[in-house]
Design a protein around this motif. Structure first.
Motif, PDB file in Angstrom:
ATOM      1  N   GLY A  67      25.603  30.682  42.521  1.00 30.30           N
ATOM      2  CA  GLY A  67      25.683  30.747  43.967  1.00 30.30           C
ATOM      3  C   GLY A  67      27.047  30.672  44.617  1.00 30.30           C
ATOM      4  O   GLY A  67      27.148  30.764  45.847  1.00 30.30           O
ATOM      5  N   TYR A  68      28.114  30.517  43.845  1.00 25.12           N
ATOM      6  CA  TYR A  68      29.434  30.308  44.438  1.00 25.12           C
ATOM      7  C   TYR A  68      29.780  31.384  45.463  1.00 25.12           C
ATOM      8  O   TYR A  68      30.152  31.084  46.607  1.00 25.12           O
ATOM      9  N   THR A  69      29.674  32.646  45.073  1.00 23.65           N
ATOM     10  CA  THR A  69      30.135  33.737  45.935  1.00 23.65           C
ATOM     11  C   THR A  69      29.264  33.903  47.169  1.00 23.65           C
ATOM     12  O   THR A  69      29.767  34.043  48.297  1.00 23.65           O
ATOM     13  N   SER A  70      27.952  33.906  46.988  1.00 21.59           N
ATOM     14  CA  SER A  70      27.056  34.062  48.139  1.00 21.59           C
ATOM     15  C   SER A  70      27.232  32.922  49.132  1.00 21.59           C
ATOM     16  O   SER A  70      27.210  33.130  50.356  1.00 21.59           O
ATOM     17  N   ILE A  71      27.424  31.713  48.617  1.00 20.35           N
ATOM     18  CA  ILE A  71      27.629  30.561  49.493  1.00 20.35           C
ATOM     19  C   ILE A  71      28.971  30.661  50.206  1.00 20.35           C
ATOM     20  O   ILE A  71      29.083  30.309  51.392  1.00 20.35           O
ATOM     21  N   GLU A  72      29.983  31.168  49.521  1.00 23.12           N
ATOM     22  CA  GLU A  72      31.277  31.381  50.180  1.00 23.12           C
ATOM     23  C   GLU A  72      31.144  32.398  51.313  1.00 23.12           C
ATOM     24  O   GLU A  72      31.649  32.177  52.422  1.00 23.12           O
ATOM     25  N   VAL A  89      17.043  29.714  36.503  1.00 23.96           N
ATOM     26  CA  VAL A  89      17.679  28.393  36.544  1.00 23.96           C
ATOM     27  C   VAL A  89      18.942  28.449  37.407  1.00 23.96           C
ATOM     28  O   VAL A  89      19.172  27.603  38.266  1.00 23.96           O
ATOM     29  N   SER A  90      19.758  29.479  37.196  1.00 27.16           N
ATOM     30  CA  SER A  90      20.948  29.656  38.032  1.00 27.16           C
ATOM     31  C   SER A  90      20.570  29.795  39.500  1.00 27.16           C
ATOM     32  O   SER A  90      21.217  29.214  40.387  1.00 27.16           O
ATOM     33  N   THR A  91      19.512  30.551  39.756  1.00 26.29           N
ATOM     34  CA  THR A  91      19.060  30.767  41.129  1.00 26.29           C
ATOM     35  C   THR A  91      18.581  29.461  41.758  1.00 26.29           C
ATOM     36  O   THR A  91      18.806  29.211  42.957  1.00 26.29           O
ATOM     37  N   ALA A  92      17.947  28.606  40.970  1.00 29.15           N
ATOM     38  CA  ALA A  92      17.502  27.304  41.468  1.00 29.15           C
ATOM     39  C   ALA A  92      18.692  26.434  41.854  1.00 29.15           C
ATOM     40  O   ALA A  92      18.696  25.775  42.903  1.00 29.15           O
ATOM     41  N   PHE A  93      19.726  26.416  41.007  1.00 28.97           N
ATOM     42  CA  PHE A  93      20.925  25.667  41.344  1.00 28.97           C
ATOM     43  C   PHE A  93      21.550  26.190  42.636  1.00 28.97           C
ATOM     44  O   PHE A  93      21.981  25.420  43.503  1.00 28.97           O
ATOM     45  N   ALA A  94      21.615  27.509  42.772  1.00 30.48           N
ATOM     46  CA  ALA A  94      22.214  28.112  43.959  1.00 30.48           C
ATOM     47  C   ALA A  94      21.444  27.730  45.218  1.00 30.48           C
ATOM     48  O   ALA A  94      22.036  27.393  46.255  1.00 30.48           O
ATOM     49  N   THR A  95      20.115  27.769  45.128  1.00 38.54           N
ATOM     50  CA  THR A  95      19.271  27.435  46.280  1.00 38.54           C
ATOM     51  C   THR A  95      19.473  25.981  46.691  1.00 38.54           C
ATOM     52  O   THR A  95      19.599  25.661  47.881  1.00 38.54           O
ATOM     53  N   GLU A  96      19.527  25.084  45.717  1.00 36.27           N
ATOM     54  CA  GLU A  96      19.728  23.668  46.024  1.00 36.27           C
ATOM     55  C   GLU A  96      21.113  23.402  46.618  1.00 36.27           C
ATOM     56  O   GLU A  96      21.258  22.596  47.548  1.00 36.27           O
ATOM     57  N   LYS A  97      22.129  24.094  46.119  1.00 36.17           N
ATOM     58  CA  LYS A  97      23.481  23.891  46.637  1.00 36.17           C
ATOM     59  C   LYS A  97      23.566  24.341  48.091  1.00 36.17           C
ATOM     60  O   LYS A  97      24.158  23.650  48.935  1.00 36.17           O
ATOM     61  N   ALA A  98      22.987  25.503  48.400  1.00 36.20           N
ATOM     62  CA  ALA A  98      23.012  26.004  49.780  1.00 36.20           C
ATOM     63  C   ALA A  98      22.310  25.030  50.721  1.00 36.20           C
ATOM     64  O   ALA A  98      22.804  24.743  51.823  1.00 36.20           O
ATOM     65  N   VAL A 106      21.639  31.931  53.945  1.00 34.39           N
ATOM     66  CA  VAL A 106      21.722  32.494  52.606  1.00 34.39           C
ATOM     67  C   VAL A 106      20.456  32.142  51.834  1.00 34.39           C
ATOM     68  O   VAL A 106      19.908  31.044  51.983  1.00 34.39           O
ATOM     69  N   ARG A 107      19.986  33.094  51.039  1.00 38.07           N
ATOM     70  CA  ARG A 107      18.861  32.839  50.148  1.00 38.07           C
ATOM     71  C   ARG A 107      19.135  33.513  48.812  1.00 38.07           C
ATOM     72  O   ARG A 107      19.996  34.403  48.705  1.00 38.07           O
ATOM     73  N   PHE A 108      18.379  33.084  47.798  1.00 33.31           N
ATOM     74  CA  PHE A 108      18.585  33.594  46.453  1.00 33.31           C
ATOM     75  C   PHE A 108      17.266  34.094  45.877  1.00 33.31           C
ATOM     76  O   PHE A 108      16.252  33.387  45.919  1.00 33.31           O
ATOM     77  N   ASP A 109      17.289  35.316  45.346  1.00 31.83           N
ATOM     78  CA  ASP A 109      16.110  35.940  44.752  1.00 31.83           C
ATOM     79  C   ASP A 109      16.339  36.167  43.267  1.00 31.83           C
ATOM     80  O   ASP A 109      17.465  36.449  42.833  1.00 31.83           O
ATOM     81  N   VAL A 110      15.261  36.067  42.494  1.00 31.69           N
ATOM     82  CA  VAL A 110      15.315  36.387  41.074  1.00 31.69           C
ATOM     83  C   VAL A 110      14.901  37.850  40.905  1.00 31.69           C
ATOM     84  O   VAL A 110      13.764  38.218  41.204  1.00 31.69           O
TER      85      VAL A 110
END
Length: 284
Positions: A67-72, A89-98, A106-110
């Motif tokens: 999620g680094y780039t999307s969150i930036e 798993v990466s997407t879950a981390f990104a969602t929690e960080k946001a 911002v949202r994250f899709d698999v």
């Protein structure tokens, strides 16, 4: 399934004997390594400046990982950001960080970058770092990026390529580390790949990598391992993870000594696509 459950299940199933066989992308997803693009946040802020993003824009990142780039992107723009990645798993981390940082734009899709689950012309900016290198069908991926790009939208690509040929053994070891038979590509390959009949290369910047010392790599590994969610790991597993990360970072640092990366900006339907006769450069 709640994101925390996805992460917990993945970590609890990790054993010492599994770690030496993990490729880089899988391990990054498990430990929540930032996995930032070449140049880090400065590259994303540069893309924002170069793309002249207006309020209300829709941005897609292909290969969002943790999620680094999307969150930036989301932290700087007035618009909607979507990150897409194949690793849940990466997407879950990104969602929690946001969520932890209160970013509701911002949202994250698999999903797979070669088969994006979005309508034609959905996004004003499509961004991809070096993820296309990991895909088997580079041109098929490129076609998907353009399919979801809006009229007069911008495709921003930040590929890594070889400025000088690496030793064959090094290239093979890097390929094994990332789980892909790594081709030797040059700058022209990626310029041509991302070109499209309906698009214009409106800007290009080239960057070289700065080699890292063993001490800086070791310090970075410690910072990754010193995350609260990894405290649940058995000490032996955590040690194995640290050694695996150090191996990857040292290998990649050696490889990047032969490499460069570009920021490539293509605009669809640009009204002034004519070639410039008298080129110029910045004077410093």
């Amino acid at each position: 399934m709640p994101e925390s459950t996805v992460i917990s299940d993945a970590l609890e199933g990790l054993r010492v004997g599994d770690v030496p066989d993990l490729d880089f992308s899988t391990l990054v997803g498990l430990v929540n390594e930032p996995n930032m693009p070449s140049g880090g946040g400065r590259t994303i802020r540069r893309v924002i400046d170069m793309a002249r993003l207006r309020p209300g824009v829709r941005v897609l990142e292909v290969g969002s990982n943790t999620g680094y780039t999307s969150i930036e992107f989301a932290s700087w723009i007035d618009g909607e950001v979507v990150g897409v990645d194949v690793n849940p798993v990466s997407t879950a981390f990104a969602t929690e960080k946001a969520a932890r940082h209160g970013l509701d734009n911002v949202r994250f899709d698999v999903a797979d970058g070669t088969d994006l689950p979005y309508r034609d012309g959905t996004f004003d900016l499509v961004y991809c770092s070096n993820v296309t290198s990991f895909m088997t069908d580079h041109r098929g991926a490129r076609d998907e990026y353009y399919r979801v790009l809006a009229p007069r939208g911008v495709l921003a690509a930040v590929p890594i390529y070889y400025a000088s040929p690496p030793p064959d053994d090094l290239r093979r070891r890097v390929g094994a580390a990332i789980g892909v038979d790594l081709p030797v590509t040059d700058q022209d390959y990626w310029r041509d790949l991302f070109s499209d009949d309906g698009s214009t290369l409106i800007d290009q910047e080239t960057y070289a990598y700065v080699r890292q010392s063993p001490e800086s790599i070791a310090a970075y590994v410690r910072s990754v391992l010193d995350q609260p969610h990894l405290a649940r790991l058995d000490a032996r597993v955590l040690d194995a993870v640290g050694r695996r990360l150090a191996y990857f970072y040292e290998l990649f640092d050696e490889n990047l000594g032969y490499a460069r990366y570009d920021i490539l900006m293509y605009r669809r339907g640009h009204p002034n696509p004519e070639r410039v006769l008298h080129q110029s450069r910045a004077v410093r």
